[in-house]
Every structure is written in structure tokens, then in C-alpha cells.
Design a protein around this motif. Structure first.
Motif, PDB file in Angstrom:
ATOM      1  N   UNK A  19       0.790  -1.263  -0.130  1.00  0.00           N
ATOM      2  CA  UNK A  19       0.100  -0.026   0.038  1.00  0.00           C
ATOM      3  C   UNK A  19       0.772   1.264   0.008  1.00  0.00           C
ATOM      4  N   UNK A  20       0.244   2.427  -0.507  1.00  0.00           N
ATOM      5  CA  UNK A  20       1.046   3.701  -0.463  1.00  0.00           C
ATOM      6  C   UNK A  20       1.038   4.155   1.081  1.00  0.00           C
ATOM      7  N   UNK A  21       1.603   5.163   1.316  1.00  0.00           N
ATOM      8  CA  UNK A  21       1.632   5.808   2.825  1.00  0.00           C
ATOM      9  C   UNK A  21       0.318   6.198   3.105  1.00  0.00           C
ATOM     10  N   UNK A  26       0.263   3.352  10.346  1.00  0.00           N
ATOM     11  CA  UNK A  26       1.562   2.891   9.721  1.00  0.00           C
ATOM     12  C   UNK A  26       1.331   1.737   8.855  1.00  0.00           C
ATOM     13  N   UNK A  27       2.016   1.819   7.680  1.00  0.00           N
ATOM     14  CA  UNK A  27       1.705   0.643   6.587  1.00  0.00           C
ATOM     15  C   UNK A  27       3.004  -0.260   6.566  1.00  0.00           C
ATOM     16  N   UNK A  28       2.849  -1.617   6.902  1.00  0.00           N
ATOM     17  CA  UNK A  28       4.014  -2.352   6.865  1.00  0.00           C
ATOM     18  C   UNK A  28       4.600  -2.355   5.371  1.00  0.00           C
ATOM     19  N   UNK A  29       5.724  -2.105   5.005  1.00  0.00           N
ATOM     20  CA  UNK A  29       6.199  -2.200   3.598  1.00  0.00           C
ATOM     21  C   UNK A  29       6.971  -3.467   3.279  1.00  0.00           C
ATOM     22  N   UNK A  30       7.755  -4.136   4.243  1.00  0.00           N
ATOM     23  CA  UNK A  30       8.220  -5.349   3.929  1.00  0.00           C
ATOM     24  C   UNK A  30       9.324  -5.739   4.998  1.00  0.00           C
ATOM     25  N   UNK A  31       9.846  -7.000   5.033  1.00  0.00           N
ATOM     26  CA  UNK A  31      10.640  -7.624   5.942  1.00  0.00           C
ATOM     27  C   UNK A  31      11.830  -7.877   5.297  1.00  0.00           C
ATOM     28  N   UNK A  32      13.080  -7.652   5.873  1.00  0.00           N
ATOM     29  CA  UNK A  32      14.579  -8.311   5.599  1.00  0.00           C
ATOM     30  C   UNK A  32      14.971  -8.994   6.622  1.00  0.00           C
ATOM     31  N   UNK A  33      15.829  -9.936   6.191  1.00  0.00           N
ATOM     32  CA  UNK A  33      16.642 -10.967   7.227  1.00  0.00           C
ATOM     33  C   UNK A  33      18.098 -10.379   6.917  1.00  0.00           C
ATOM     34  N   UNK A  34      18.922 -10.130   8.114  1.00  0.00           N
ATOM     35  CA  UNK A  34      20.149  -9.181   8.135  1.00  0.00           C
ATOM     36  C   UNK A  34      21.155  -9.938   8.660  1.00  0.00           C
ATOM     37  N   UNK A  35      22.389 -10.344   8.320  1.00  0.00           N
ATOM     38  CA  UNK A  35      23.340 -10.866   9.040  1.00  0.00           C
ATOM     39  C   UNK A  35      23.802 -10.132  10.096  1.00  0.00           C
ATOM     40  N   UNK A  49      13.871  -7.656  10.185  1.00  0.00           N
ATOM     41  CA  UNK A  49      13.629  -6.170  10.522  1.00  0.00           C
ATOM     42  C   UNK A  49      12.836  -6.139   9.503  1.00  0.00           C
ATOM     43  N   UNK A  50      11.489  -5.040  10.035  1.00  0.00           N
ATOM     44  CA  UNK A  50      10.452  -4.770   9.048  1.00  0.00           C
ATOM     45  C   UNK A  50      10.673  -3.383   9.130  1.00  0.00           C
ATOM     46  N   UNK A  51      10.334  -2.644   7.910  1.00  0.00           N
ATOM     47  CA  UNK A  51       9.941  -1.484   7.503  1.00  0.00           C
ATOM     48  C   UNK A  51       8.554  -1.155   7.637  1.00  0.00           C
ATOM     49  N   UNK A  52       8.239   0.044   8.310  1.00  0.00           N
ATOM     50  CA  UNK A  52       6.867   0.696   8.214  1.00  0.00           C
ATOM     51  C   UNK A  52       6.955   2.202   7.728  1.00  0.00           C
ATOM     52  N   UNK A  53       5.666   2.764   7.102  1.00  0.00           N
ATOM     53  CA  UNK A  53       5.788   3.939   6.715  1.00  0.00           C
ATOM     54  C   UNK A  53       4.308   4.655   6.910  1.00  0.00           C
ATOM     55  N   UNK A  54       4.368   5.942   7.207  1.00  0.00           N
ATOM     56  CA  UNK A  54       3.188   6.739   7.437  1.00  0.00           C
ATOM     57  C   UNK A  54       3.296   7.961   7.004  1.00  0.00           C
ATOM     58  N   UNK A  55       2.164   8.665   6.303  1.00  0.00           N
ATOM     59  CA  UNK A  55       2.022   9.896   6.135  1.00  0.00           C
ATOM     60  C   UNK A  55       1.162  10.908   7.301  1.00  0.00           C
ATOM     61  N   UNK A  56       1.514  12.051   7.100  1.00  0.00           N
ATOM     62  CA  UNK A  56       0.836  13.226   7.935  1.00  0.00           C
ATOM     63  C   UNK A  56       0.372  14.505   7.249  1.00  0.00           C
ATOM     64  N   UNK A  57      -0.810  14.601   7.426  1.00  0.00           N
ATOM     65  CA  UNK A  57      -0.940  15.988   6.872  1.00  0.00           C
ATOM     66  C   UNK A  57      -0.971  16.030   5.491  1.00  0.00           C
TER      67      UNK A  57
END
Length: 252
Positions: A143-145, A150-159, A221-229
Motif C-alpha cells: 500500500x501507499x503511505x 503505519x503501513x508495513x512495507x516489507x521484511x528483511x533478514x540481516x546478517x 527487521x521490518x519497515x513501516x511507513x506513514x504520512x501526515x497532513x
């Protein structure tokens, strides 16, 4: 995967549909034996046989008959009286005749891949960073912002102890001085690790960076995004998040 070019492997085939051992075997053949140009050796309504002419040579037979195996005799580039081995494990070894011809049997709805016996080799594991791109918009799976949550953008697996660098690009059309987008990096358990805020005056490609301090082999780890105004003309801005990180060598 034994033909010329570099093949594509689909995630679901490899991890979800139980084809990992089969694909691993074909990748090994592709990387260790399948070299050179392609020469057709046999073709009919069920069977296609071709030979890769580089390196040790590779004789491949494909049979799309779902009921019956097929036996064919073909000319090859192997020397006379050469023992050749099927590196797929689907058929027994064969020996070429005085003219370099060989008779092979291809299982129903199956394949074989013959070359000289005794070829071995492994894949050295090389650690290097990768860049994964996430795009969010109203017409995409991500989804867009959103102003409301908060919208979940995606997950990554990090060493372990390898840096994460994320670059954000966004649609700032009709933004006001009060408009902003916030990106958060969280652990899989929801702990906030880093936050990035961009406004109308922020340059595209703004970065969020973090180096995990975990002592385990890897962490999600996961990224989330949100917009305001956001303005009425652009209520849910689209975005593009480029994330560079190093994945673990293995997953436990």
C-alpha cells in the motif's frame, strides 16, 4: 536450466513447492558442466535431445510423455567408448560406441543430463550486500503511505552486525509545509530501531541507516511507513524504498 543463458528460479518453486533438491542439482549442473553452444541431437513429438559443446560436454534429454519412458540413440561429441554419467540421478551410466553414439533412456515426463564421469565441485560461499526495492502505491500489492496508520512495507533478514541502509523516494506532489512521511525500522518483535522523517524540503533519496548489534547469526527487521497532513490532491503518497543489506549465509 541446462540450456544457454542464465535461468530464473521462482521463490515458491524453491521454498514452497518442495523443488529445492531438484533445483539445487540443476544449478550445480548449470554451473559446473553446461558450457558452450548448443547442438540438437534428436527431436520428435515427445523427446528433445541436445548437447552443450563446451567444457566436458553435456548431453541433455527431455521427455514430455507423461506415461512412457523413451529410448533413443544419438550421435555425441564424446570420444568413442567413453563412460558418461547422468548427473541428475535419473538414469544409469552409459558408454558411447566406436562412433561416439550412445543409447539413452529418458524417464516419463523427465530428463537426463549426461557428461563424462567424475566431475566434482562445490560452490564457494561469498558474502556480499544486496539491494532490495519496495514500491508502495494504490495499484500495487504494497500500500501507499497512509495518514491514518503505519503501513508495513516489507521484511528483511540481516546478517549479524551488518549495516542496513535504506533510501526513500516519494511523491511530494501538492505537499504543504505541514506534510511529512515517516519511515520506521523495527525488529520483528516491534521494537523501534530507527526513524526517518521527510518533509517538502527534504531531498529525494533521504537515508535511514542502522547496524544491528545482535550476536545471533541473523535478525529479521521490518519497515513501516506513514504520512501526515497530506493534501486532498495527494492523500496517499506513493513511494519507493531501496534497502541495501547483507543477508545471512544460512537460515536455521
Amino acid at each position: 536450466m541446462t540450456s544457454e543463458g542464465y535461468p530464473t528460479v521462482f521463490w515458491k518453486d524453491y521454498y514452497q513447492y518442495g523443488m529445492k533438491p531438484i533445483i539445487d542439482n540443476l544449478i550445480w549442473i548449470h554451473e559446473h558442466i553446461a558450457y558452450g553452444t548448443t547442438q540438437e541431437r534428436w527431436k520428435d513429438e515427445d523427446v528433445f535431445v541436445y548437447e552443450r559443446t563446451g567444457g566436458h560436454r553435456l548431453l541433455v534429454g527431455l521427455n514430455d510423455n507423461e506415461i512412457a519412458s523413451k529410448t533413443v540413440t544419438v550421435q555425441t561429441g564424446f570420444a568413442p567408448y567413453t563412460r558418461i554419467h547422468d548427473y541428475t540421478g535419473n538414469a544409469p551410466d552409459r558408454i558411447t560406441d566406436a562412433s561416439g553414439r550412445v543409447t539413452i533412456t529418458i524417464p516419463a515426463n523427465g530428463y537426463v543430463a549426461y557428461s563424462v564421469s567424475g566431475i566434482t565441485g562445490t560452490f564457494p560461499i561469498q558474502e556480499q550486500p544486496l539491494t532490495q526495492e519496495f514500491a508502495g502505491a494504490v495499484d500495487l500489492d504494497i500500500p501507499p503511505a497512509d495518514n491514518a496508520r503505519f503501513v508495513r512495507v516489507g521484511r528483511i533478514c540481516v546478517a549479524a552486525r551488518k549495516p542496513i541502509v535504506a533510501e526513500l523516494y516519494w511523491d511530494a506532489g501538492n505537499w504543504t509545509d505541514a506534510t511529512s512521511i515517516v519511515v520506521e525500522l523495527r525488529t520483528a518483535r516491534g521494537r523501534l530501531m530507527r526513524r526517518l522523517t521527510v518533509t517538502r524540503s527534504t531531498r529525494q533519496g533521504a537515508q535511514l541507516s542502522f547496524t544491528p548489534f545482535n550476536t545471533r547469526d541473523y535478525e529479521y527487521y521490518e519497515f513501516f511507513i506513514r504520512s501526515y497532513n497530506t493534501p486532498p490532491q495527494n492523500p496517499k503518497p506513493s513511494y519507493w524504498l531501496k534497502v541495501t543489506y547483507t543477508a545471512p549465509r544460512t537460515l536455521r
